[in-house]
Design an enzyme around this catalytic site. Structure first.
Site, PDB file in Angstrom:
ATOM      1  N   ALA A 164     -10.433  12.384  50.387  1.00 30.25           N
ATOM      2  CA  ALA A 164      -9.390  12.033  50.664  1.00 30.25           C
ATOM      3  C   ALA A 164      -9.309  12.430  52.207  1.00 30.25           C
ATOM      4  O   ALA A 164      -9.664  13.496  52.731  1.00 30.25           O
ATOM      5  CB  ALA A 164      -8.220  13.166  50.109  1.00 30.25           C
TER       6      ALA A 164
ATOM      7  N   ILE B 151     -12.298  16.822  51.243  1.00 34.68           N
ATOM      8  CA  ILE B 151     -11.969  16.245  52.453  1.00 34.68           C
ATOM      9  C   ILE B 151     -12.948  15.462  53.377  1.00 34.68           C
ATOM     10  O   ILE B 151     -14.165  15.922  53.478  1.00 34.68           O
ATOM     11  CB  ILE B 151     -11.338  17.657  53.294  1.00 34.68           C
ATOM     12  CG1 ILE B 151     -10.633  18.529  52.567  1.00 34.68           C
ATOM     13  CG2 ILE B 151     -10.795  17.178  54.678  1.00 34.68           C
ATOM     14  CD1 ILE B 151      -9.290  17.571  51.941  1.00 34.68           C
ATOM     15  N   LYS B 152     -12.288  14.263  53.793  1.00 31.10           N
ATOM     16  CA  LYS B 152     -13.308  13.473  54.547  1.00 31.10           C
ATOM     17  C   LYS B 152     -12.819  13.394  55.921  1.00 31.10           C
ATOM     18  O   LYS B 152     -11.626  13.545  56.398  1.00 31.10           O
ATOM     19  CB  LYS B 152     -12.861  12.075  53.959  1.00 31.10           C
ATOM     20  CG  LYS B 152     -13.960  11.011  54.354  1.00 31.10           C
ATOM     21  CD  LYS B 152     -13.974   9.729  53.585  1.00 31.10           C
ATOM     22  CE  LYS B 152     -14.904   8.674  53.534  1.00 31.10           C
ATOM     23  NZ  LYS B 152     -14.615   7.526  52.912  1.00 31.10           N
ATOM     24  N   VAL B 153     -13.852  13.688  56.971  1.00 29.84           N
ATOM     25  CA  VAL B 153     -13.360  13.703  58.419  1.00 29.84           C
ATOM     26  C   VAL B 153     -14.394  12.826  59.039  1.00 29.84           C
ATOM     27  O   VAL B 153     -15.733  12.619  58.476  1.00 29.84           O
ATOM     28  CB  VAL B 153     -13.794  15.383  58.659  1.00 29.84           C
ATOM     29  CG1 VAL B 153     -12.745  16.364  58.183  1.00 29.84           C
ATOM     30  CG2 VAL B 153     -15.128  15.637  58.647  1.00 29.84           C
TER      31      VAL B 153
END
Length: 217
Positions: free
Chosen positions: A56, A82-84
């Protein structure tokens, strides 16, 4: 090689999960838009369809704001990743989150140097975009080869998650190189099942079986 589905379409995910071929899911702002659904709602539903990581993505650009968004997203389920983005603030956020035990997928990687930085920041996954690389006259598979070599040289634990996969050849080459994960749209996964000789062989078997006049059971 693990297979992730690159979609926010829960019906597609559920259908493919029934084949046993889904090890995780990746989403991004564009896929959320395409789904037409609320990010929290659809991500929660996706997390219930697979035990694997569900990426996400944050949409903030500075570290503090990224951390606030990550705090919201990681409360959805234990398997949220978590996608950064691969920026200075993105890697700063990656380091902070992985230090706390949160999975992080660093996305929009287009060079082996960027992948090296992500690994040093403790990324769980690095997402090099092979299709977009090819679109710009470069060889996406060479990028995967370079990252694999560098990660093996230094025993980095970051998994290479090949993204922007456009066709089955990308999958084959990624597997040959030794990528850890391939994330692909549903139609590419379905394309892996298909072969004209399989179809032709099945047609012949069924024709012969019909002529025997038998039934099983």
């Amino acid at each position: 090689m693990k297979f992730f589905v690159d979609t926010a379409d829960t019906a597609e995910i559920a259908d493919l999960a029934a084949t046993g071929m889904v090890d995780g899911v990746t989403t991004n702002p564009s896929l959320i838009k395409k789904s037409g659904r609320d990010i929290m709602e659809v991500t929660r539903e996706i997390c219930g369809l697979t035990d694997g990581p569900v990426s996400a993505e944050v949409v903030a650009l500075d570290h503090d704001a990224m951390m606030k968004e990550a705090e919201v997203l990681r409360k959805i389920a234990d398997n949220v990743c978590i996608k950064v983005p691969l920026t200075v603030d993105g890697l700063k956020t990656c380091k902070a989150l992985t230090s706390e035990g949160t999975m992080v997928n660093v996305t929009l990687c287009f060079s082996a140097n960027q992948a090296l930085l992500a690994a040093k920041a403790g990324a769980s996954f690095i997402s090099p975009f092979v299709g977009r690389h090819d679109d710009n006259g470069l060889d996406g598979m060479t990028l995967i080869e370079d990252i694999r070599l560098i990660y093996d040289n230094y025993a980095f634990e970051t998994e290479i998650l090949v993204a922007s996969i456009r066709h089955p050849i990308h999958v084959l080459e990624s597997a040959r190189i030794g990528a850890d994960v391939g994330t692909m749209p549903p139609h590419v996964i379905r394309g892996l099942f298909k072969h004209v000789l399989t179809d032709k062989g099945l047609e012949g078997f069924l024709k012969d079986w019909k002529e025997t006049g038998q039934n099983i059971g």
